[in-house]
Design a protein around this motif. Sequence first.
Motif, PDB file in Angstrom:
ATOM      1  N   GLY A 112       5.087 -13.719  -8.718  1.00  0.00           N
ATOM      2  CA  GLY A 112       5.039 -12.268  -8.550  1.00  0.00           C
ATOM      3  C   GLY A 112       3.759 -11.748  -7.938  1.00  0.00           C
ATOM      4  O   GLY A 112       3.696 -10.578  -7.541  1.00  0.00           O
ATOM      5  N   LEU A 113       2.722 -12.574  -7.881  1.00  0.00           N
ATOM      6  CA  LEU A 113       1.499 -12.152  -7.215  1.00  0.00           C
ATOM      7  C   LEU A 113       1.748 -12.035  -5.706  1.00  0.00           C
ATOM      8  O   LEU A 113       2.607 -12.713  -5.151  1.00  0.00           O
ATOM      9  CB  LEU A 113       0.369 -13.144  -7.490  1.00  0.00           C
ATOM     10  CG  LEU A 113      -0.067 -13.306  -8.943  1.00  0.00           C
ATOM     11  CD1 LEU A 113      -1.226 -14.293  -9.033  1.00  0.00           C
ATOM     12  CD2 LEU A 113      -0.450 -11.975  -9.565  1.00  0.00           C
ATOM     13  N   VAL A 114       0.978 -11.170  -5.083  1.00  0.00           N
ATOM     14  CA  VAL A 114       1.142 -10.914  -3.649  1.00  0.00           C
ATOM     15  C   VAL A 114      -0.143 -11.292  -2.923  1.00  0.00           C
ATOM     16  O   VAL A 114      -1.238 -10.908  -3.349  1.00  0.00           O
ATOM     17  CB  VAL A 114       1.479  -9.430  -3.380  1.00  0.00           C
ATOM     18  CG1 VAL A 114       1.674  -9.182  -1.881  1.00  0.00           C
ATOM     19  CG2 VAL A 114       2.734  -9.022  -4.157  1.00  0.00           C
ATOM     20  N   THR A 115       0.019 -12.043  -1.838  1.00  0.00           N
ATOM     21  CA  THR A 115      -1.112 -12.418  -1.001  1.00  0.00           C
ATOM     22  C   THR A 115      -1.025 -11.675   0.322  1.00  0.00           C
ATOM     23  O   THR A 115       0.047 -11.619   0.940  1.00  0.00           O
ATOM     24  CB  THR A 115      -1.137 -13.932  -0.733  1.00  0.00           C
ATOM     25  OG1 THR A 115      -1.317 -14.624  -1.974  1.00  0.00           O
ATOM     26  CG2 THR A 115      -2.270 -14.312   0.213  1.00  0.00           C
ATOM     27  N   VAL A 116      -2.146 -11.104   0.738  1.00  0.00           N
ATOM     28  CA  VAL A 116      -2.230 -10.398   2.014  1.00  0.00           C
ATOM     29  C   VAL A 116      -3.329 -11.029   2.853  1.00  0.00           C
ATOM     30  O   VAL A 116      -4.446 -11.232   2.363  1.00  0.00           O
ATOM     31  CB  VAL A 116      -2.530  -8.897   1.821  1.00  0.00           C
ATOM     32  CG1 VAL A 116      -2.659  -8.195   3.179  1.00  0.00           C
ATOM     33  CG2 VAL A 116      -1.451  -8.227   0.988  1.00  0.00           C
ATOM     34  N   ASP A 117      -2.988 -11.371   4.095  1.00  0.00           N
ATOM     35  CA  ASP A 117      -4.012 -11.758   5.060  1.00  0.00           C
ATOM     36  C   ASP A 117      -4.598 -10.470   5.602  1.00  0.00           C
ATOM     37  O   ASP A 117      -3.974  -9.785   6.410  1.00  0.00           O
ATOM     38  CB  ASP A 117      -3.399 -12.598   6.184  1.00  0.00           C
ATOM     39  CG  ASP A 117      -4.426 -13.071   7.206  1.00  0.00           C
ATOM     40  OD1 ASP A 117      -5.541 -12.501   7.255  1.00  0.00           O
ATOM     41  OD2 ASP A 117      -4.119 -13.994   7.977  1.00  0.00           O
ATOM     42  N   THR A 213     -12.789   4.242  -8.144  1.00  0.00           N
ATOM     43  CA  THR A 213     -11.423   3.808  -8.437  1.00  0.00           C
ATOM     44  C   THR A 213     -11.477   2.544  -9.284  1.00  0.00           C
ATOM     45  O   THR A 213     -12.497   1.869  -9.367  1.00  0.00           O
ATOM     46  CB  THR A 213     -10.622   3.540  -7.150  1.00  0.00           C
ATOM     47  OG1 THR A 213     -11.263   2.501  -6.394  1.00  0.00           O
ATOM     48  CG2 THR A 213     -10.520   4.798  -6.299  1.00  0.00           C
ATOM     49  N   GLN A 214     -10.351   2.238  -9.925  1.00  0.00           N
ATOM     50  CA  GLN A 214     -10.269   1.056 -10.783  1.00  0.00           C
ATOM     51  C   GLN A 214     -10.348  -0.241  -9.988  1.00  0.00           C
ATOM     52  O   GLN A 214     -10.782  -1.274 -10.500  1.00  0.00           O
ATOM     53  CB  GLN A 214      -8.955   1.081 -11.576  1.00  0.00           C
ATOM     54  CG  GLN A 214      -8.900   2.139 -12.648  1.00  0.00           C
ATOM     55  CD  GLN A 214      -9.807   1.810 -13.817  1.00  0.00           C
ATOM     56  OE1 GLN A 214      -9.610   0.812 -14.515  1.00  0.00           O
ATOM     57  NE2 GLN A 214     -10.805   2.638 -14.036  1.00  0.00           N
ATOM     58  N   ALA A 215      -9.912  -0.189  -8.743  1.00  0.00           N
ATOM     59  CA  ALA A 215      -9.915  -1.384  -7.907  1.00  0.00           C
ATOM     60  C   ALA A 215      -9.833  -0.972  -6.453  1.00  0.00           C
ATOM     61  O   ALA A 215      -9.318   0.096  -6.121  1.00  0.00           O
ATOM     62  CB  ALA A 215      -8.736  -2.293  -8.267  1.00  0.00           C
ATOM     63  N   CYS A 216     -10.339  -1.839  -5.580  1.00  0.00           N
ATOM     64  CA  CYS A 216     -10.273  -1.615  -4.136  1.00  0.00           C
ATOM     65  C   CYS A 216     -10.119  -2.978  -3.491  1.00  0.00           C
ATOM     66  O   CYS A 216     -11.042  -3.802  -3.536  1.00  0.00           O
ATOM     67  CB  CYS A 216     -11.537  -0.916  -3.636  1.00  0.00           C
ATOM     68  SG  CYS A 216     -11.615  -0.723  -1.831  1.00  0.00           S
ATOM     69  N   GLY A 217      -8.945  -3.239  -2.913  1.00  0.00           N
ATOM     70  CA  GLY A 217      -8.661  -4.554  -2.357  1.00  0.00           C
ATOM     71  C   GLY A 217      -9.548  -4.908  -1.186  1.00  0.00           C
ATOM     72  O   GLY A 217     -10.108  -6.010  -1.122  1.00  0.00           O
ATOM     73  N   SER A 218      -9.690  -3.978  -0.235  1.00  0.00           N
ATOM     74  CA  SER A 218     -10.560  -4.264   0.906  1.00  0.00           C
ATOM     75  C   SER A 218     -12.011  -4.389   0.450  1.00  0.00           C
ATOM     76  O   SER A 218     -12.788  -5.174   0.997  1.00  0.00           O
ATOM     77  CB  SER A 218     -10.416  -3.187   1.986  1.00  0.00           C
ATOM     78  OG  SER A 218     -10.797  -1.910   1.494  1.00  0.00           O
ATOM     79  N   GLY A 219     -12.379  -3.625  -0.607  1.00  0.00           N
ATOM     80  CA  GLY A 219     -13.718  -3.733  -1.159  1.00  0.00           C
ATOM     81  C   GLY A 219     -13.962  -5.083  -1.803  1.00  0.00           C
ATOM     82  O   GLY A 219     -15.045  -5.667  -1.671  1.00  0.00           O
ATOM     83  N   ALA A 220     -12.950  -5.607  -2.507  1.00  0.00           N
ATOM     84  CA  ALA A 220     -13.081  -6.941  -3.096  1.00  0.00           C
ATOM     85  C   ALA A 220     -13.242  -7.988  -2.005  1.00  0.00           C
ATOM     86  O   ALA A 220     -14.020  -8.945  -2.157  1.00  0.00           O
ATOM     87  CB  ALA A 220     -11.864  -7.250  -3.964  1.00  0.00           C
ATOM     88  N   MET A 259      -6.328 -12.113   0.266  1.00  0.00           N
ATOM     89  CA  MET A 259      -6.492 -11.427  -1.020  1.00  0.00           C
ATOM     90  C   MET A 259      -5.213 -11.612  -1.826  1.00  0.00           C
ATOM     91  O   MET A 259      -4.120 -11.346  -1.319  1.00  0.00           O
ATOM     92  CB  MET A 259      -6.746  -9.933  -0.804  1.00  0.00           C
ATOM     93  CG  MET A 259      -6.768  -9.112  -2.075  1.00  0.00           C
ATOM     94  SD  MET A 259      -6.665  -7.344  -1.732  1.00  0.00           S
ATOM     95  CE  MET A 259      -5.107  -7.261  -0.852  1.00  0.00           C
ATOM     96  N   THR A 260      -5.338 -12.055  -3.073  1.00  0.00           N
ATOM     97  CA  THR A 260      -4.178 -12.289  -3.933  1.00  0.00           C
ATOM     98  C   THR A 260      -4.363 -11.564  -5.252  1.00  0.00           C
ATOM     99  O   THR A 260      -5.427 -11.630  -5.875  1.00  0.00           O
ATOM    100  CB  THR A 260      -3.987 -13.794  -4.193  1.00  0.00           C
ATOM    101  OG1 THR A 260      -3.803 -14.472  -2.950  1.00  0.00           O
ATOM    102  CG2 THR A 260      -2.775 -14.043  -5.079  1.00  0.00           C
TER     103      THR A 260
END
Length: 280
Positions: A112-117, A213-220, A259-260
């Motif tokens: 169920g996890l999602v990976t984005v290039d 924010t609680q999370a930021c994907g591009s920031g991570a 990012m996963t």
Amino acid sequence: MMIDFLKMHGLGNDFVIVDGRTQPIRFSAAQARAISDRRKGIGYDQLIVIEPPVDPAADIFMRILNPDGSEAGACGNATRCVASLVAGDLGRDHLTIQTISGLLACSIRADGLVTVDMGPARLDWQAIPLAHASDTAHVDLAEGPLADPVCVNMGNPHAVFFVDDAEAVDLPRFGPLLETHPIFPNRANIEVAHVTGPAAVRMRVWERGAGITQACGSGACAVGVAAIRRGLVQGRRVTVTLDGGDLIIEWLENGHVLMTGPVARSFRGTLGPELLGVPA
């Protein structure tokens, strides 16, 4: 006019998502601000509109609006949420999402996890962009206790400040000052981070146009790349812990960043004239 929406989040980074694939949907800045109000509206970190793709290589186009009505070039957590949603519609576990910053390949894992290039990490000062030439691994910038950031563009500009204790930083005070610093002509997302292990980093974020924010994907992604550039972690795979949980960031040898992480659905609803009828 009534518009159906789905509320989703990735590690608490929350989104109002509307589907404009069959009927065009456009939000004014005033409407975006009204919907973002967590007391009088719905509340979100970003407002997402799914649209037909412009590039034939993509399955959909994802438009990203910030709470202040400005348009964002990237949002990793929203990309994961939309990928999970659209993949379910299409009955596939791989798809390509187009944003104003480019194409993002996404895959849904069996767990169920999602990976984005997220594409390549752009490191040249002009690509960030910065107002003048600079070594982006050590930018001459300081505000209070924060200094010497690493700057990375992950479809949007980021400045990563490594500190002794990210929890101790007064981010509500220094975040907006750095976001709007003259060195960032397009403003910037501000991250504070400290290393917690050989391949682990703790971070907090002040998002451009959204605040904390609680999370930021591009920031991570930016934090993972910055830690690797500085030699603060071992290898090229980093667990980044945000306020909302963990993301796995991998900086490939070809420069792309994977990012996963998880996604979740919260609720469905309808936007009515009370929010859509606000004056421009």
